[in-house]
Design a protein around this motif. Structure first.
Motif, mmCIF file in Angstrom:
data_model
loop_
_atom_site.group_PDB
_atom_site.id
_atom_site.type_symbol
_atom_site.label_atom_id
_atom_site.label_comp_id
_atom_site.label_asym_id
_atom_site.label_seq_id
_atom_site.Cartn_x
_atom_site.Cartn_y
_atom_site.Cartn_z
ATOM 1 N N GLY A 30 -3.176 14.536 20.037
ATOM 2 C CA GLY A 30 -1.914 14.866 20.701
ATOM 3 C C GLY A 30 -1.743 16.349 20.913
ATOM 4 O O GLY A 30 -1.209 16.806 21.941
ATOM 5 N N THR A 31 -2.224 17.173 19.952
ATOM 6 C CA THR A 31 -2.090 18.625 20.073
ATOM 7 C C THR A 31 -2.919 19.156 21.237
ATOM 8 O O THR A 31 -2.464 19.986 22.037
ATOM 9 C CB THR A 31 -2.514 19.295 18.758
ATOM 10 O OG1 THR A 31 -1.695 18.810 17.697
ATOM 11 C CG2 THR A 31 -2.380 20.815 18.859
ATOM 12 N N SER A 34 -1.276 18.165 24.408
ATOM 13 C CA SER A 34 -0.057 18.960 24.620
ATOM 14 C C SER A 34 -0.389 20.349 25.133
ATOM 15 O O SER A 34 0.310 20.897 26.014
ATOM 16 C CB SER A 34 0.738 19.058 23.315
ATOM 17 O OG SER A 34 1.187 17.789 22.883
ATOM 18 N N LEU A 48 7.716 18.343 28.844
ATOM 19 C CA LEU A 48 6.729 18.729 27.830
ATOM 20 C C LEU A 48 7.312 18.598 26.427
ATOM 21 O O LEU A 48 6.643 18.117 25.508
ATOM 22 C CB LEU A 48 6.268 20.164 28.087
ATOM 23 C CG LEU A 48 5.245 20.728 27.098
ATOM 24 C CD1 LEU A 48 3.975 19.906 27.106
ATOM 25 C CD2 LEU A 48 4.948 22.205 27.423
ATOM 26 N N THR A 51 7.634 14.933 25.526
ATOM 27 C CA THR A 51 6.283 14.403 25.269
ATOM 28 C C THR A 51 5.798 14.801 23.880
ATOM 29 O O THR A 51 5.219 13.978 23.135
ATOM 30 C CB THR A 51 5.305 14.921 26.332
ATOM 31 O OG1 THR A 51 5.732 14.491 27.626
ATOM 32 C CG2 THR A 51 3.903 14.405 26.065
ATOM 33 N N GLN A 52 6.026 16.047 23.522
ATOM 34 C CA GLN A 52 5.591 16.498 22.196
ATOM 35 C C GLN A 52 6.391 15.824 21.080
ATOM 36 O O GLN A 52 5.831 15.489 20.028
ATOM 37 C CB GLN A 52 5.735 18.014 22.110
ATOM 38 C CG GLN A 52 4.763 18.767 23.003
ATOM 39 C CD GLN A 52 5.016 20.255 23.000
ATOM 40 O OE1 GLN A 52 6.070 20.724 22.568
ATOM 41 N NE2 GLN A 52 4.047 21.030 23.518
ATOM 42 N N GLY A 55 5.066 12.394 20.689
ATOM 43 C CA GLY A 55 3.768 12.445 20.006
ATOM 44 C C GLY A 55 3.912 12.608 18.513
ATOM 45 O O GLY A 55 3.198 11.982 17.716
ATOM 46 N N SER A 83 4.523 8.896 27.418
ATOM 47 C CA SER A 83 3.945 10.118 26.852
ATOM 48 C C SER A 83 2.478 9.886 26.558
ATOM 49 O O SER A 83 2.121 9.092 25.678
ATOM 50 C CB SER A 83 4.692 10.526 25.573
ATOM 51 O OG SER A 83 4.056 11.626 24.955
ATOM 52 N N VAL A 85 0.570 11.809 25.073
ATOM 53 C CA VAL A 85 0.246 12.386 23.773
ATOM 54 C C VAL A 85 0.203 11.308 22.691
ATOM 55 O O VAL A 85 -0.510 11.444 21.689
ATOM 56 C CB VAL A 85 1.276 13.485 23.426
ATOM 57 C CG1 VAL A 85 1.005 14.058 22.039
ATOM 58 C CG2 VAL A 85 1.239 14.586 24.460
#
Length: 381
Positions: A30-31, A34, A48, A51-52, A55, A83, A85
């Protein structure tokens, strides 16, 4: 539920290490994604951030995947739809579902995941975005992870079945050993009763006669003492031989047969009993049949000596090949009160012997106050 859904959920040290590894893997996936999205100028800042956040929530839910595999996967599916992520965390959840849940449940969850992602991409994707490539990646990664999980499930089931089979085999071996021990104890009890009961009853009768007739002639006293000494010596000898047989199944010691019945009757007559023998046997009875027939007569004489002292005893033995062997021991009403107690196990052990020889045994008191013991044993032609 943990394992394959059959044991209460609990987390071992190995489980904690695996959960930490998959959490870090999903978090790393996920990182990276992102960071790639953050470098894309077409992605709005609020999108964004959302989405984070999705995640992070998806990775955190992985710590509960062992307890609620299907529930965690169903929560991650809509999060991964909006998402990308969360896709790494969803793959881990799908793997857990494949391992811990039945195949139909796994198929429904995996198909729902792919179809949900496909519907979302087709609705929101622009004309220039590579929708087909992304759907191919999602479908390939999803079904690859599910296939890996099903393989792991099958292997775990195989290991569990082999372990259960080994435990069952160990249990059966222990039960067979216990049955063998029980059979050995029963065999010892039968042999001790049959062999020693006869000798000791002779000894007790003669000792009782000396006790109640202290003024008997010297010749009778000497005769009774000889019988007592011989019976005691023979009882010790029989005890040694029985123990030798039980310790070593293969032995050269001859076993008693039907041909030894006259000697058995003569021994009882010599001890002062009134026994009449009628024998009409054609041929030689050997093996289990002959040995069982001898034990039947021996048990009948022992019981008559214990419970009907002074009575007249008639022993009848008849048989021929294909007709079988018939044994009957009948005594009249006792001439005096019984002097020896009975344990009640002689006829039980005798019935076991006759059953093992595929014969029949019958015993009951007679109308005149006596007792009748009768048996039939097969004698192949």
């Amino acid at each position: 539920m943990d394992g394959l859904g059959s044991a209460p959920w609990r987390r071992s040290g190995r489980d904690c290490a695996v959960d930490a590894a998959v959490f870090l893997g999903a978090l790393g996936y996920g990182t990276v994604l992102s960071l790639l999205l953050a470098e894309d100028p077409t992605v709005p800042r609020p999108v964004l951030v959302v989405t984070q956040v999705f995640g992070a929530v998806g990775c955190a839910l992985l710590w509960s995947r062992r307890r609620w595999p299907t529930g965690v996967a169903l929560v991650l599916i809509p999060l991964s739809v909006v998402s990308d992520v969360v896709h790494g965390a969803l793959l881990v959840a799908l793997f857990t579902v494949a391992v811990h849940r039945p195949v139909p449940v796994t198929a429904v969850v995996a198909t729902t995941s792919v179809l949900g992602k496909a519907a979302f991409l087709l609705l929101v994707a622009g004309s220039g975005e590579p929708v087909g490539q992304w759907l191919l990646f999602v479908a390939t990664s999803t079904f690859a992870v599910v296939g890996w999980g099903l393989f792991a499930r099958h292997r775990r089931q195989l290991v569990l079945s082999l372990r259960e089979r080994a435990e069952r085999a160990e249990t059966e071996a222990r039960l067979r050993a216990e049955q063998a021990q029980h059979h050995a104890r029963a065999q010892i009890a039968r042999e001790m009763h049959d062999v020693l009961g006869h000798r000791l009853s002779l000894l007790s009768v003669q000792a009782g006669a000396l006790e109640y007739r202290p003024n008997a002639p010297a010749t009778e006293i000497a005769r009774a003492v000889r019988v007592i000494r011989a019976s005691a010596h023979q009882a010790l000898q029989d005890l040694r031989e029985v123990l030798a047989i039980l310790r070593t199944p293969v032995t050269d010691r001859p076993q008693p047969t039907l041909a030894d019945v006259p000697d058995l009757v003569a021994e009882s007559v010599h001890a002062g009993m009134r026994v009449e023998l009628s024998q009409d046997v054609t041929g030689t009875v050997a093996g289990t049949t002959g040995r069982t027939a001898f034990r039947i007569v021996q048990e009948g004489l022992t019981n008559a000596r214990k419970h009907a002292p002074g009575s007249h005893i008639r022993v009848t033995v008849a048989g021929a090949p294909a007709r079988g062997v018939t044994i009957e021991v009948h005594n009249d009403a006792p001439a005096e009160a019984p002097t020896l107690p009975g344990g009640g196990q002689g006829l039980v052990g005798l019935a076991e012997r006759v059953t093992l020889a595929a014969g029949r045994l019958d015993h009951q008191p007679t109308a005149s106050g006596g007792f009748r013991l009768a048996a039939w044993l097969p004698w192949p032609s």
